[in-house]
Design an enzyme around this catalytic site. Sequence first.
Site, PDB file in Angstrom:
ATOM      1  N   HIS A  45       2.406  10.934  -0.757  1.00 19.84           N
ATOM      2  CA  HIS A  45       1.617  10.669   0.244  1.00 19.84           C
ATOM      3  C   HIS A  45       1.887  11.536   1.317  1.00 19.84           C
ATOM      4  O   HIS A  45       2.849  11.556   1.979  1.00 19.84           O
ATOM      5  CB  HIS A  45       2.079   9.047   0.739  1.00 19.84           C
ATOM      6  N   HIS A  63       0.713  -1.127  -0.039  1.00 16.37           N
ATOM      7  CA  HIS A  63       0.026  -0.169   0.129  1.00 16.37           C
ATOM      8  C   HIS A  63       0.846   1.100   0.063  1.00 16.37           C
ATOM      9  O   HIS A  63       1.781   1.347   0.689  1.00 16.37           O
ATOM     10  CB  HIS A  63      -0.910  -0.218   1.333  1.00 16.37           C
TER      11      HIS A  63
END
Length: 304
Positions: A96, A21
């Site tokens: 991110h 992920h």
Amino acid sequence: TYWGRLFSKIKYSWLLFLGSHDSFSYWVDEKSPVGPDQATAIKRLARISLVKKIMKKWSVTQNLTFKEQLESGIRYFDLRVSSKPGEVGQEIYFIHGLFGIKVRDGLKEINTFLEQHPKEVIFLDFNHFYAMDNSHHYYLINRIRSAFGSKLCSVECVEYVTLQYMWEKKHQVLIFYHYPLCQEYPFLWPGNKMPAPWANTTNVHKLLQFLETTLEERSRYGTFHVSQAILTPRVKTIARHLIRGLKNTLVHRNLPMILNWVKAQKPGVMGVNIITSDFVELVDFAATVIALNDLLLEEDESAT
């Protein structure tokens, strides 16, 4: 290899693959501006240098580089990308919360592994784009094409894709691209061929229930499927455990229970296909996944 020969005719949508992920988030740049994936309030707060240090603890979801993930058995990569607002040119970065490495450098690292392992096949899932107009997309798509060339597998019916098919065509990469421009390129699979339902919870029991429910709803034909075995921190989770970070707050404690769920699964037509997790090296996901794929061989042998 013997293993490869046995699996060569099984459809990819039936096999079980291990994924990571936010695959690229092993390194994020504290010195970079906060990414366009973040709320305005966070961007304002991040002017305080300590805030970025805390953000890093919650933005990093993997410890291993692409090369190390590939060597550990990861074959599905979850990718979020962005331009850097205000920067001249069209360079695209992994993102991110904070900016990671340039996408083209990551692709080069992945391609080096594929050159050394010509029978390995990977999934690259570009599923979030930030601060990108069509010109940025064209730039990125050209980088993908120049990185992998003939290794790219053109869009096919999912049912046709087996290891044997990929080996015969000398293909090693399936690219999923969640943006309408994918229709212009034969090597970009549309995002709807790789659904990845997201539980968005901090509660491991709710997560496992969600994974069960979405597996039951999995389309019988026509797509791959990602089971996101991840817990997502809420604002209050981060506020309560600022310094501890994602790994120490949510992942360490819950990963054994998630792994137990994985061990109880079965690959196949309605089974698990791709499982993603944070910090994939913390428990023995790879051995578990390989053992589950062996169930398909046992079924095959008992049927013949």
